[in-house]
Design an enzyme around this catalytic site. Sequence first.
Site, PDB file in Angstrom:
ATOM      1  N   ILE A 144       0.877  -1.161   0.000  1.00 60.72           N
ATOM      2  CA  ILE A 144       0.000   0.000   0.000  1.00 60.72           C
ATOM      3  C   ILE A 144       0.919   1.216   0.000  1.00 60.72           C
ATOM      4  O   ILE A 144       1.762   1.368   0.888  1.00 60.72           O
ATOM      5  CB  ILE A 144      -0.919   0.016   1.232  1.00 60.72           C
ATOM      6  CG1 ILE A 144      -1.747  -1.276   1.291  1.00 60.72           C
ATOM      7  CG2 ILE A 144      -1.827   1.233   1.196  1.00 60.72           C
ATOM      8  CD1 ILE A 144      -2.597  -1.380   2.539  1.00 60.72           C
ATOM      9  N   SER A 145       0.799   2.054  -0.997  1.00 59.69           N
ATOM     10  CA  SER A 145       1.729   3.173  -1.163  1.00 59.69           C
ATOM     11  C   SER A 145       1.598   4.180  -0.032  1.00 59.69           C
ATOM     12  O   SER A 145       0.608   4.210   0.715  1.00 59.69           O
ATOM     13  CB  SER A 145       1.476   3.869  -2.503  1.00 59.69           C
ATOM     14  OG  SER A 145       1.634   2.970  -3.579  1.00 59.69           O
TER      15      SER A 145
END
Length: 721
Positions: free
Chosen positions: A83-84
């Site tokens: 998840i960025s």
Amino acid sequence: MTRPTERPAVTTPATELDEASALRHQLADRLTAAGHIRTTAVEHAFRTVPRHLFAPAVPPEKAYANDIVATRHDSVGRITSSISAPWLQADMLEAARIQPGHQVLEIGSGGYNAALLAELVGDEGSVTTVDIDPAVAERATNLLTSTGYDRVRVVTADAEHLPPEVIPDTGFDAIIVAVDTWDLPWIHALTEGGRLVAPLRLHQYTWAISLTRQDGALRSDEPLIVCGFVAMQGAGARTPHRRAVPGTGVHLSWEDGAPQPVDQLAPALALPREPFVAHTHVTVRGQEPFDALTLYLAGVLPGFCRITADPDGNSTVLKPPPRHWPGAAIVRGASLAQLATERIADGDDGNGVYELVVHGYGPTGHLAAQEMAEQVQHWQRNHRAALCPRVTIQPAPDSSPVPDAWNPHVFVKKHTRITIDWPIVPGTAALLTDDQGRYLLHLRSANKPIWRPGHWALLGGNTEKGEHPDQAMVRELAEEIGLAVPDLTGFATLDTLDAGGSFKDRVRVYHGTLNTPAHEIDLREGVQLRWTRMEETAEMTMDPGAVAVLQAHQDAVRPSPDGMLPTLQVREPADQRSRSIVGAHLVLLRNGAVLLGKRHPNSAFAPSTWHLPAGHREDMEAAISCMVREAKEETGLDITEGDLSLVHVIDLLDPGSTVPRIHFFFAASRWEGEPTVCEPEHCTEWRWWPVDALPEPIVPYTRTALEAISRGALYAAMGWN
């Protein structure tokens, strides 16, 4: 699409829900305060989507930290899905300009970003997310379903070749790429006017670039953001060509452009003496990034590569760059130059002030270092304080040849051709008027290498590092006439275009009033000041830009109500004189045979084709001097100018080209050494061929020249009919 308020109930205790909700709003507050969230739609999405439910393996505090959350690793521990970081997700979502009802594609699934997209497109829009890893796709499907975003379409596929059924008939309104990608093969899947936001890799530098499709090409219109993502997998994966210099612990890597040999660098990097140091006198502060400079160098310097050096390696490389951020370098035969820094002061913040320097290694390392240092200085003078670079991405042509000459700031990919345009630092100019309706004009020196020498122009000059044009204008007036003009306000932006209509120079024009007689003004630069009426300018040698500004003032051009300055344009007059590219070709004859080289299969010009040793003239270089240099660089042969004689000239116009080429063919009466493949990225072998039995395929104009030389003809024209 199922709205968040309709999500199925979860069994998480209320106290944990309250904690997660508080963390979610705190994160949104931080992103808004920092400027990453700029619209109410994106803010609503971040305050609504439960990020912690997409990262169930970590505590909520970590899920809502402004950092990535790794969700999958490969067999050696590298992150393959994550998840960025929220700040980067917010920046990319804002750049995508997604509206309710849009059809959006996400490449690289995780679930959370797709849920944010679902909030932005609303019930009438659609979101498709694609991932090559079935496990990642299954995880995203489960998480999206459990959090109420079950209408997001999750597809398992290699995004390099999107399944046709995934693409809407009208194309996607927006595409967001959430993996590090070397190329952008999705132009065809985007509707005209649609947005594509992607972390694009250029020479191993990764930039989040926001682009709009216009006339079949992608064009950037926002600042580039340095970032990092997990690497693309499948057919779009790209591994740099990494080569080790034997016995030194030094590694060089090429990703865009042909890799070069490195074994010949071992003596230079293993020498006990200190490297040559070229000082640029360009400084940066300890926490100040200079990523734009390294991207500029990657585009403007042939042979550019990235360098790492083992700290315990047997080399003389000073200050080895860290493994996770390789340094910038260029290879020049048996020599190398590397960009480095030297601390020169502590700075006000204690983080230090550093000068950018270039270290040169090898017999001509000093020349390579000076070459790189000159480009650093050029960037400092012309681009550092300018607007962000503009990127244009066009589909790669199917069959048209790539120009054989080095083309700065052009990156040729598998599917696309990427051009980077570096805007020039904006200049400033003062439109000063008095109560009599006259203009203060400045006669520029005719004997200096300056803009518009000998012309009447407006006062002004370029911005300097860190200056806003407003500040530069005040400084320039103080330096040129020793006066302050209190009522300076923005009047217009003046763009100078070349004869072909391409952007050349930009000036911010300010208007102010001054009623001081010209003879009382202390002119400190230039020749003369004069208060001038508009009709008098017809008898003066005027700067065309100044004329355009004065005319706009006469026409009562004013800024728009929203404060936007009008843009004036002036075009350089066309130069009717022809400009030609000059090439030098070496004709070596021995026992009735001529030396020809077989060009590399990946060569941009004439791949796998036989050709003479040849090259193009560089700046301020005579054609015969070019021949001596190219002979040494390509074949290793030592030839003096006195041993060369001109035997033929080809006057060539390539099909579809508007730039002629003049090719000089020089025969050598003597030389020292035997031909050696010195540039294997261009030529794979040298061989002697009988003049009356030339090989195939051979460059057509080479055959024409050799046949003409055998007849004693000095000149031939090709392509003009």
